[in-house]
Design an enzyme around this catalytic site. Structure first.
Site, short mmCIF file in Angstrom:
data_model
loop_
_atom_site.label_atom_id
_atom_site.label_comp_id
_atom_site.label_asym_id
_atom_site.label_seq_id
_atom_site.Cartn_x
_atom_site.Cartn_y
_atom_site.Cartn_z
NE ARG A 106 -3.85 0.44 2.25
CZ ARG A 106 -4.58 0.88 3.29
NH1 ARG A 106 -4.59 0.22 4.42
NH2 ARG A 106 -5.27 1.99 3.18
CB CYS B 287 -2.00 4.15 9.30
SG CYS B 287 -3.33 4.73 10.36
#
Length: 272
Positions: A182, A238
């Protein structure tokens, strides 16, 4: 109370189940099925535990900016904590989940942000507690009354403006806590845009625990962060400010107290 450790073992909690100075909070949650944690809690939970929901209790409603899990209103959260018997700066809160601290760490960080340092996560989470044969129940404890007046610690938090103005300073490091694919932008299961904030380095949050959900040994936390040990500010993000808290916990365990949460995280960054 003993000196506050950020982590307690299942055996320690077993010995303190009846301790009036300890409040246990179940933080189980599933991003894919938001009702699941609450359902699991109703079926069985650690004896005496209360439930706090990531979406309903540990976040505020989503708006255009602020990311997928904006921080909760501090006074609302304080009321909820008082209702489950948390006395400000007195009660030890023990948070657990079943997701390698993803959600328990969010509560751990939030309590410290509210100025309440008596908080720990349960090592191994619910599944290891259950596997040890320790007491579980479906009885929901009654609400209590306590006094919780938060004292916000603004130095633990940064917003998008702070990140933009400080991330490239030589004394600052920006840490992306998501899985490496990611971070690299090869996969994006949740947010509309893939990639990472320019200049960020990648420390995946799942490296903080082993496959069973136990924390890696304390020496490994120090080794993990050794390159950042002298950094003046470590800005941690995040996808939405939840799993970043696992890295902030790891920094704390490494004895590094310069970590700050970019609460909006990637989902806020891409909203502008």
């Amino acid at each position: 109370m003993p000196e506050i450790q950020s982590v307690v073992s299942p055996n320690w909690l077993l010995q303190h189940l009846q301790d009036p100075q300890v409040v246990i909070v179940d933080c189980r949650f599933s991003l894919a099925e938001p009702q699941l944690g609450q359902q699991q809690y109703k079926m069985s939970h650690i004896q005496g535990a209360y439930y706090l929901d990531l979406n309903l209790d540990l976040s505020s409603p989503v708006s255009e900016h602020g990311g997928r899990h904006p921080l909760p209103n501090p006074d609302d959260l304080a009321k909820k904590l008082a209702n489950i018997g948390v006395e400000f700066q007195k009660t030890l809160v023990v948070a657990y989940d079943d997701s390698r601290f993803a959600f328990a760490s969010r509560l751990w960080w939030l309590l410290r942000y509210l100025g309440h340092e008596q908080v720990a996560v349960l090592n191994g989470g619910f599944s290891q507690w259950q596997q040890a044969g320790y007491p579980i129940t479906d009885i929901i404890p009654q609400f209590k009354t306590a006094n919780f007046v938060p004292q916000i610690q603004p130095q633990l938090l940064v917003d998008i403006t702070d990140v933009k103005t400080r991330k490239d300073l030589p004394s600052v490091v920006l840490v992306d806590s998501r899985e490496s694919d990611r971070y690299r932008g090869e996969r994006e299961p949740i947010d509309k845009i893939a990639g990472h904030i320019p200049g960020a380095v990648n420390y995946p949050w799942m490296e903080v625990t082993d496959a069973k959900g136990y924390l890696i040994p304390s020496t490994e936390h120090s080794q993990r962060w050794q390159n950042l040990a002298t950094t003046a500010e470590i800005l941690v993000y995040c996808g939405s400010g939840v799993t970043a808290c696992v890295n902030l916990l790891s920094l704390e365990l490494a004895g590094i107290h310069t970590g700050k949460l970019y609460a909006g995280s990637w989902s806020d960054w891409i909203s502008y």
